[in-house]
Design an enzyme around this catalytic site. Sequence first.
Site, short mmCIF file in Angstrom:
data_model
loop_
_atom_site.label_atom_id
_atom_site.label_comp_id
_atom_site.label_asym_id
_atom_site.label_seq_id
_atom_site.Cartn_x
_atom_site.Cartn_y
_atom_site.Cartn_z
N ARG A 88 0.72 -1.06 -0.03
CA ARG A 88 0.09 -0.08 -0.04
C ARG A 88 0.87 1.29 -0.07
O ARG A 88 2.00 1.09 0.52
CB ARG A 88 -0.86 -0.02 1.16
CG ARG A 88 -1.91 1.17 1.41
CD ARG A 88 -3.00 0.85 0.38
NE ARG A 88 -4.18 1.79 0.90
CZ ARG A 88 -5.21 2.06 -0.04
NH1 ARG A 88 -5.06 1.39 -1.10
NH2 ARG A 88 -6.21 2.72 0.43
N THR A 139 -9.48 0.16 -10.33
CA THR A 139 -8.52 -0.79 -9.53
C THR A 139 -8.64 -2.01 -10.50
O THR A 139 -9.41 -2.17 -11.44
CB THR A 139 -9.11 -1.09 -7.96
OG1 THR A 139 -9.12 0.03 -7.33
CG2 THR A 139 -8.22 -2.04 -7.27
N THR A 181 -3.94 -0.91 -7.29
CA THR A 181 -4.72 0.57 -7.68
C THR A 181 -3.84 1.46 -7.90
O THR A 181 -2.66 1.80 -7.27
CB THR A 181 -5.97 0.62 -6.60
OG1 THR A 181 -6.65 1.75 -7.17
CG2 THR A 181 -5.05 0.95 -5.27
N ASP A 204 -7.79 8.26 0.09
CA ASP A 204 -8.82 7.19 0.77
C ASP A 204 -8.57 7.50 2.52
O ASP A 204 -9.10 6.74 3.18
CB ASP A 204 -7.84 5.84 0.68
CG ASP A 204 -8.57 5.26 -0.83
OD1 ASP A 204 -9.19 6.04 -1.21
OD2 ASP A 204 -8.02 4.10 -0.98
N SER A 257 -7.92 0.63 2.96
CA SER A 257 -8.27 0.21 1.66
C SER A 257 -9.53 -0.78 1.70
O SER A 257 -9.64 -1.62 2.67
CB SER A 257 -7.11 -0.57 0.98
OG SER A 257 -7.23 -0.99 -0.02
N SER A 258 -10.18 -0.96 0.65
CA SER A 258 -11.27 -1.87 0.58
C SER A 258 -10.43 -3.00 -0.23
O SER A 258 -11.42 -4.08 -0.59
CB SER A 258 -12.42 -1.32 -0.27
OG SER A 258 -12.90 -0.47 0.39
N GLY A 262 -13.32 -1.73 -7.53
CA GLY A 262 -14.56 -1.12 -7.20
C GLY A 262 -14.90 -0.54 -5.92
O GLY A 262 -16.02 -0.37 -5.45
N GLY A 263 -13.59 0.23 -5.18
CA GLY A 263 -13.87 0.84 -4.11
C GLY A 263 -14.39 -0.20 -3.06
O GLY A 263 -14.42 -1.32 -2.98
#
Length: 599
Positions: free
Chosen positions: A119, A395, A413, A437, A466-467, A487-488
């Site tokens: 990340r 993403t 992403t 985010d 993050s998702s 897709g968030g």
Amino acid sequence: MPLSARRRLAAACALAALIVPTGCEQVRSKIAPPQFEPPKITLDVGRRVESELGMVVSIDEAASRAGAWILAEGGNAVDAAIATAFALAVTHPQAGNIGGGGFMIIHTPEGEVDAVDYRETAPLAFDHDVFLDERGGLDRRKRSDPFLLVGVPGTIAGLHLAHEKYGSRSWNVLLQPAIDLAQKGFVVPPLLAADVYANREKLAMHPATRNLFFDAQGRPIEAGTRLVQPELASVLRAVATEGPDVFYTGWIAKAVAQHVENNGGLLRANDFARYDAKWRKPIRTEIATGELYGMPPPSSGGVAVPQILGILAGYQLGAIDPVGPIVAHITAEAMRRAFRDRAHYLGDPDFSAIPVADLLNQKHIDSMRESIDLARATKSGTLWPEPVPAGGTETTHFSVIDRNGMAVSNTTTLEQQFGGGIIVGGLGFLLNNELGDFNAKAGMTDARGNIGTAANLPDSSKRPLSSMTPSIFSRNGKVEVITGSPGGRTIINTVAQVLFRRILLGQEPTQCVWAPRMHHQWFPDQLVLERDRWPEQTIEQLKQRGHTIVYRDRLGSAQSIFRDEYNKFIGVGDRRRDGWAAAPNIILPAGYYVNKPKK
Ligand code: DON
């Protein structure tokens, strides 16, 4: 191409992506293979492919082929994942990247499971107030400033970390397909052309980005033309030969930092030098006589997905219509509750204690289930008063397995499509805008549904929540499902629905991926359904229960691999966003062409 024709093309692409085929037959690609593929190796490529020799499923055909080619030469799943990831950075600049970050879960043939957190991190100069004005109010200009939102990219460090431990082929060889695709070019697929067109204003604002994606007359790139990226090829070649140092402490870091500083951002060269990709311990939960492995914080899906599945597993749903009102209602209620916990508790574990075990405790999951009224939608406001923001739109996820059963589940992403649209002159790659985010302001809630809980406030060198939910499900140490999605916030629910259909309902792989999807994220208090895909009667009954229904054309894009009862791998490309499965149909001796074993 005139504007109207281009619009028609974009509409046709969107429509084609939504049509669900009736058969499950293996579809052979009619598109000529990219140039990096050596002669004589033939790959099976299609929306749904079966193989015993390994599989790669990604959003882009050339990238799936790149990984499958590495498998064909005897590389393992991590080797193939690295080749696929770098190829995506060239052919799928919407989200494939070297300027962004992501998460990777690795499952070895021996049943060991590891996770790489790559990340992005905030610069040292970030703090809680970074998005505020002098009076302490939210500064919306700062909140959307693409230069302020650039985090230190983690992709190269993350892929290299995975390679050091698990790679079996030379690092530089794994970048070769991407280098060739960048240097020699590739034929622009309709999806890329449509996405460039949709993002044309953002992309045209930055000179180097404009030069790449627009012609001299300012027209966006068209499907069927060749996109050649010599600057990106040079960067990839440097990373291939010199390793990650050239990116984190060499000229690439310096050039990015200088450009961001010139434009008022906070990222500096020493932020690059301090970046580390991290090994994390995957979250392991037991479900349906198997083990589900997910990403721990700073991702949120590894907690939310087992919560949703745990709630669903408490009902006897096997004989009930999976797109009927009962299953739809219960699923929406499970999602609502998981997102309430997500908003309240999750963030970077290096900054605050995250109560993962409590959130996954069976008692907690049972109490979430017990609070569901089968006849009425729960009002989200009665579960917790703070709303949460909606998810973004790009993403990418890919799944890999090799013939020995080593598996990789990887989601990566730039945050929004093409990140913030910034390419630094001479470097040829897009920078992320991931730091959007973070929660904007402590305690802040507003009509658009922002949230201000402490766990995900901006801070110096912190990673935003993050998702992204790369996931692997196995039984007795043997991988059965590899999945994930863009897709968030919808990512979490897409992954939960693919897994629900496969491991709790036992559906056929194609059905698991292509069936209609839904999404509830607690706030806004609405149930999102894929348009024109759900039975009228189900929609009617959901409304009667009190759900507010809204529609979206598509939810997620789950490029997935399944193992069937005969030990065959079944790759399913999600055609919502042009997913392609590719499998080797022959394994050559190691190093047969250029794929040198690691020294
Ligand atoms: O990490 C996250 O959750 C987001 N930055 C992912 C963004 C995303 O998936 C946008 N959409 N497809």
